[in-house]
Design a protein around this motif. Structure first.
Motif, PDB file in Angstrom:
ATOM      1  N   LEU A   1      23.998  64.263  35.516  1.00 54.33           N
ATOM      2  CA  LEU A   1      23.242  63.359  34.624  1.00 54.33           C
ATOM      3  C   LEU A   1      23.599  61.894  34.888  1.00 54.33           C
ATOM      4  O   LEU A   1      22.788  60.998  34.666  1.00 54.33           O
ATOM      5  N   LEU A   2      24.822  61.646  35.326  1.00 54.96           N
ATOM      6  CA  LEU A   2      25.230  60.268  35.639  1.00 54.96           C
ATOM      7  C   LEU A   2      24.815  59.880  37.065  1.00 54.96           C
ATOM      8  O   LEU A   2      24.421  58.742  37.329  1.00 54.96           O
ATOM      9  N   PHE A   3      24.912  60.868  37.969  1.00 53.91           N
ATOM     10  CA  PHE A   3      24.686  60.589  39.389  1.00 53.91           C
ATOM     11  C   PHE A   3      23.219  60.294  39.710  1.00 53.91           C
ATOM     12  O   PHE A   3      22.911  59.322  40.414  1.00 53.91           O
ATOM     13  N   THR A   4      22.316  61.099  39.178  1.00 57.01           N
ATOM     14  CA  THR A   4      20.905  60.950  39.577  1.00 57.01           C
ATOM     15  C   THR A   4      20.290  59.607  39.135  1.00 57.01           C
ATOM     16  O   THR A   4      19.592  58.982  39.942  1.00 57.01           O
ATOM     17  N   PRO A   5      20.543  59.122  37.903  1.00 55.18           N
ATOM     18  CA  PRO A   5      20.014  57.778  37.584  1.00 55.18           C
ATOM     19  C   PRO A   5      20.659  56.685  38.434  1.00 55.18           C
ATOM     20  O   PRO A   5      20.002  55.705  38.794  1.00 55.18           O
ATOM     21  N   LEU A   6      21.945  56.881  38.769  1.00 51.44           N
ATOM     22  CA  LEU A   6      22.636  55.879  39.597  1.00 51.44           C
ATOM     23  C   LEU A   6      21.939  55.716  40.952  1.00 51.44           C
ATOM     24  O   LEU A   6      21.894  54.619  41.514  1.00 51.44           O
TER      25      LEU A   6
END
Lengths: 47, 325
Positions: free
Chosen positions: B226-231
């Motif tokens: 969830l943190l990686f994909t928007p980043l």
């Protein structure tokens, strides 16, 4: 007649060739970088 | 550390290919790719020969740290099915030879990069080798389940070194590439360790599924995803990525999230329930979910870096959505 190489000798020969090639590549790199960094005129200076 | 006597006594003559294997050529190829992306994205003129030397030094530095890792970890590598065929535990290369190769190549790669390209890049390369060989391999790997989270920094730095090689500086966008790989590492590695945790348990390595259990690992994979994909979308807003990048990152990110969700909802890593007839089948099916995420994570990272590389090589203008004109 030449004696066939043992497995250990063949492996050592392979290692020696790999080290030799690595050294040749390193020498060429240093030469090319010297020319690039200092320019071709580095060889024109008086000795 | 490689203390057992058998590890220092070769059972077959070492071939040059064994020394190449010590350098983990597959990891090296990923390092070369990400470093090249950083170097190209810097958009600074650099002589192609010097660029080639920079990439070569980064690759050799990565190989050197891998060799140091193989020397130090020979004892645990020998206990794991996945790694027992490596040159040192298999007895084809002496531990001391792996150590010597690692030290010599570390010195050569760092010095050559410093003398030919610049010392900022060389310093970053030296730090990366130190971080992987000493901080991750010798300290974190055997002492904390956060080993691959913190240790992931070593794998995340190559694009920064590439960027520094081209420009002599490391701006925000270079660190953004680093952050993307850093956040990618936990879901990628934990997906693998969910279906190889038996190996890690046998070797006494406190990987997350061994220390915190599979359920906690699956939850953490989901949180990191969830943190990686928007980043991964951020480069489109900072003047780094263009429309092609945004499309690849968004679509791929969606697939990544779906696969991570399936792992979260699965029983990947669980021991089969003997009370249920189909318990073993369920667990095997869940391992497939973890394998899918692991495989796709490699593809996704490759695709987003390839998109950046292609856009910068083709001269596609970045979106610059948040940059002032």
């Amino acid at each position: 007649m030449r004696k066939p190489l043992t497995e250990a000798e063949r492996a050592r020969q392979g290692r020696n060739i790999a080290i030799a090639l690595g050294l040749v590549v390193f020498v060429i790199l240093v030469f090319v970088v010297t020319i690039l960094r200092l320019g071709g005129s580095v060889v024109d200076r008086p000795i | 550390m490689a203390t057992p006597a058998t590890l220092d006594r070769p059972i077959a003559p070492a071939r040059w290919q064994d020394f190449l294997q010590l350098m983990k050529p597959r990891v090296m190829s990923l390092v070369v790719f990400t470093a090249l992306t950083g170097l190209v994205c810097a958009n600074r003129p650099i002589h192609p020969v010097l660029a080639g030397i920079a990439i070569l030094c980064i690759a050799v530095g990565a190989g050197a740290s891998a060799s140091l890792n193989m020397w130090f970890d020979a004892d645990i590598d020998a206990k794991m099915r996945r790694t027992r065929g490596r040159p040192v535990p298999a007895g084809r290369v002496q531990g001391s030879d792996a150590l010597a190769l690692g030290v010599i190549l570390s010195l050569f790669s760092t010095m050559l990069l410093g003398m030919t390209v610049n010392w900022l890049a060389a310093g970053l390369l030296a730090f990366t080798i130190f971080f992987y060989a000493v901080v991750y391999t010798m300290w974190l790997k055997r002492s904390t389940p956060q080993n691959i989270v913190i240790g992931g920094l070593a794998g995340a730095l190559p694009p920064v070194i590439g960027w520094a090689s081209a420009s002599g500086s490391v701006p925000f966008n270079a660190w953004l590439l680093c952050a993307i790989i850093f956040m990618w590492t936990p879901p990628h590695f934990w997906a693998l360790s969910l279906y190889t945790s038996e190996d890690y348990e046998k070797a006494g390595v406190p990987m997350m599924p061994v220390s915190a259990g599979p359920a906690s690992t699956r939850r953490q994979i989901w949180i990191y995803s969830l943190l990686f994909t928007p980043l991964c979308l951020v480069p489109a807003f900072t003047g780094l990525g263009g429309p092609g990048y945004l499309a690849v990152a968004a679509l791929g990110g969606l697939v990544f999230l779906i696969l991570a969700w399936r792992v979260y909802r699965s029983r990947a890593g669980d021991a089969p329930d003997p009370r249920q007839d189909d318990g073993l089948y369920d667990v095997k099916l869940a391992a497939r979910d973890a394998r899918n995420l692991f495989a796709f994570s490699i593809l996704y990272l490759t695709l987003i870096f390839a998109a950046l590389l292609a856009e910068h090589l083709l001269g596609v203008h970045p979106l610059s959505l948040l940059r002032p004109n």
